[in-house]
Design a protein around this motif. Structure first.
Motif, PDB file in Angstrom:
ATOM      1  N   ASN A 241       0.687  -1.471   0.281  1.00 30.48           N
ATOM      2  CA  ASN A 241       0.085   0.103   0.133  1.00 30.48           C
ATOM      3  C   ASN A 241       0.741   1.264   0.102  1.00 30.48           C
ATOM      4  O   ASN A 241       0.366   1.602   1.144  1.00 30.48           O
ATOM      5  CB  ASN A 241      -1.157   0.020   1.056  1.00 30.48           C
ATOM      6  N   PRO A 242       1.130   1.949  -1.044  1.00 30.56           N
ATOM      7  CA  PRO A 242       2.324   2.503  -1.481  1.00 30.56           C
ATOM      8  C   PRO A 242       1.756   3.857  -1.143  1.00 30.56           C
ATOM      9  O   PRO A 242       0.793   4.342  -1.511  1.00 30.56           O
ATOM     10  CB  PRO A 242       3.161   2.363  -2.002  1.00 30.56           C
ATOM     11  N   GLU A 243       1.749   5.171   0.129  1.00 34.75           N
ATOM     12  CA  GLU A 243       1.369   5.937  -0.206  1.00 34.75           C
ATOM     13  C   GLU A 243       1.375   7.007  -1.147  1.00 34.75           C
ATOM     14  O   GLU A 243       0.809   8.200  -0.822  1.00 34.75           O
ATOM     15  CB  GLU A 243       0.868   6.393   1.740  1.00 34.75           C
ATOM     16  N   SER A 244       2.403   7.067  -0.764  1.00 41.11           N
ATOM     17  CA  SER A 244       2.585   8.282  -1.956  1.00 41.11           C
ATOM     18  C   SER A 244       3.560   7.896  -3.391  1.00 41.11           C
ATOM     19  O   SER A 244       3.453   6.385  -4.128  1.00 41.11           O
ATOM     20  CB  SER A 244       4.273   8.974  -1.740  1.00 41.11           C
ATOM     21  N   GLU A 245       3.299   9.039  -4.315  1.00 44.02           N
ATOM     22  CA  GLU A 245       4.104   8.384  -6.172  1.00 44.02           C
ATOM     23  C   GLU A 245       5.558   8.218  -5.747  1.00 44.02           C
ATOM     24  O   GLU A 245       5.755   7.398  -6.330  1.00 44.02           O
ATOM     25  CB  GLU A 245       3.444  10.095  -6.561  1.00 44.02           C
ATOM     26  N   ARG A 248       5.569   4.450  -5.487  1.00 41.77           N
ATOM     27  CA  ARG A 248       5.519   4.203  -6.303  1.00 41.77           C
ATOM     28  C   ARG A 248       6.351   4.284  -7.800  1.00 41.77           C
ATOM     29  O   ARG A 248       6.433   2.880  -7.493  1.00 41.77           O
ATOM     30  CB  ARG A 248       3.882   4.342  -6.724  1.00 41.77           C
ATOM     31  N   SER A 249       6.781   5.261  -7.103  1.00 39.38           N
ATOM     32  CA  SER A 249       8.154   4.951  -8.820  1.00 39.38           C
ATOM     33  C   SER A 249       8.995   4.400  -8.171  1.00 39.38           C
ATOM     34  O   SER A 249       9.944   3.435  -9.099  1.00 39.38           O
ATOM     35  CB  SER A 249       8.091   6.738  -8.336  1.00 39.38           C
ATOM     36  N   LEU A 251       9.280   1.576  -6.248  1.00 36.63           N
ATOM     37  CA  LEU A 251       8.831   0.609  -6.069  1.00 36.63           C
ATOM     38  C   LEU A 251       8.205  -0.320  -8.185  1.00 36.63           C
ATOM     39  O   LEU A 251       8.499  -1.246  -7.879  1.00 36.63           O
ATOM     40  CB  LEU A 251       7.801  -0.631  -5.835  1.00 36.63           C
ATOM     41  N   GLY A 252       7.938   0.864  -8.539  1.00 38.70           N
ATOM     42  CA  GLY A 252       8.627   0.735  -9.881  1.00 38.70           C
ATOM     43  C   GLY A 252       9.516   0.138 -10.644  1.00 38.70           C
ATOM     44  O   GLY A 252       9.130  -0.793 -11.711  1.00 38.70           O
ATOM     45  N   HIS A 255       9.052  -3.647 -11.450  1.00 35.37           N
ATOM     46  CA  HIS A 255       8.819  -4.009 -11.297  1.00 35.37           C
ATOM     47  C   HIS A 255       8.562  -6.117 -12.153  1.00 35.37           C
ATOM     48  O   HIS A 255       9.874  -6.546 -12.329  1.00 35.37           O
ATOM     49  CB  HIS A 255       8.494  -3.413 -13.121  1.00 35.37           C
ATOM     50  N   MET A 260       2.111  -5.620  -6.428  1.00 37.61           N
ATOM     51  CA  MET A 260       1.164  -3.976  -6.331  1.00 37.61           C
ATOM     52  C   MET A 260       1.892  -3.453  -7.331  1.00 37.61           C
ATOM     53  O   MET A 260       1.816  -2.890  -7.504  1.00 37.61           O
ATOM     54  CB  MET A 260       1.323  -4.034  -4.535  1.00 37.61           C
ATOM     55  N   VAL A 261       2.929  -4.219  -7.971  1.00 37.63           N
ATOM     56  CA  VAL A 261       3.762  -2.742  -8.911  1.00 37.63           C
ATOM     57  C   VAL A 261       3.220  -3.113 -10.378  1.00 37.63           C
ATOM     58  O   VAL A 261       3.182  -4.172 -10.633  1.00 37.63           O
ATOM     59  CB  VAL A 261       4.727  -2.295  -8.300  1.00 37.63           C
TER      60      VAL A 261
END
Length: 261
Positions: A241-245, A248-249, A251-252, A255, A260-261
């Motif tokens: 549940n990454p809360e920020s962009e 998320r970036s 963890l991306g 890939h 969740m990514v």
């Protein structure tokens, strides 16, 4: 302070010249926990480890080990650096394994592990050799204890470095990207040793880009971004549940590794 909180950082700040690298870090590590710091290069992870181990002096805030301030005392509202004797005693309670192995090339694996035991802890050579033999066996190098660093692979040298740190019986063990200098095929042997230490109850603060290892082994994960703690929680919460962009970036970049990514 809770009895099981081994390390507590409160508002830790650090600047290099005009650049503020740590901007008020709050963090706890409890006895027996593995806490992992993740984030992009330059986010302050290694600097924070170096402040914990007194390799860098933090400019503000407080780092407590077993409830005792690390490196400083606050007296009359002013920070005063501890004596070198007191700082050496604190350093002895914190082990650190670096990206580079930092082994002495003229000493065997066994002698590298023995050195701190005899010079810092003043143990007799026979006892130090027994301890070194035990820990080299624990990291799978019993048969190579008489080898010099140049006779060992990078993974084996890093395992000697881990054995050297653990043999000192630190209260807290710090790992700073210990697999980054290794060939990919050697990474798993070092991570296996670290996982074994975690399962044995060693308290560890880990900086790593090995995300699968972080997710599997950590009790708590801290995502650092631009010198701040941007998100912290269980591996399930941080990865799921990454809360920020920004997270998320980050963890991306891995890939396909996480659903969740």
């Amino acid at each position: 302070m809770a009895d099981d909180v081994l390390l507590r950082a409160q508002g830790v700040r650090k600047s290099f010249g005009a650049v503020e690298v740590l901007k008020g870090i709050d963090l706890e590590v409890r006895q027996g926990q593995v806490v992992s710091l993740i984030g992009a290069s330059g986010s302050g992870k290694t600097t924070f480890l170096r402040c914990v181990n007194l390799l860098e002096e933090h400019d503000g805030g407080e780092i407590l080990l077993d409830g005792d301030p690390v490196g400083y005392r606050v007296e009359g509202g002013r920070r005063r650096r501890l004596s070198e004797t007191a700082i050496s005693a604190q350093r002895a309670r914190i082990g650190m394994v670096f990206q580079q192995f930092n082994l002495f090339p003229h000493l065997t694996a066994e002698e590298n592990v023995m050195l701190g035991l005899t010079k810092v802890l003043n143990k007799p050579k026979a006892e130090a050799r027994e301890i070194a033999t035990h820990w080299l066996g624990r990291v799978g190098l019993a048969e190579r204890r008489g080898h010099y660093p140049y006779q060992l692979s990078g993974g084996q040298q890093q395992r000697v470095a881990i054995a050297r740190a653990v043999a000192m019986e630190p209260r807290l063990l710090l790992f700073d990207e210990v697999t980054s200098a290794l060939d990919p095929e050697l990474v798993s042997e070092v991570l296996g040793v670290m996982q074994g230490l975690a399962e044995s109850g060693m308290t560890m603060l880990v900086v790593s880009h090995e995300m699968l290892f972080v997710r599997e082994v950590s009790h708590h994960v801290v995502f650092m971004d631009q010198g701040r703690v941007a998100q912290a929680g269980t591996p399930e919460a941080v990865f799921g549940n990454p809360e920020s962009e920004r997270l998320r970036s980050f963890l991306g970049r891995f890939h396909g590794m996480f659903g969740m990514v």
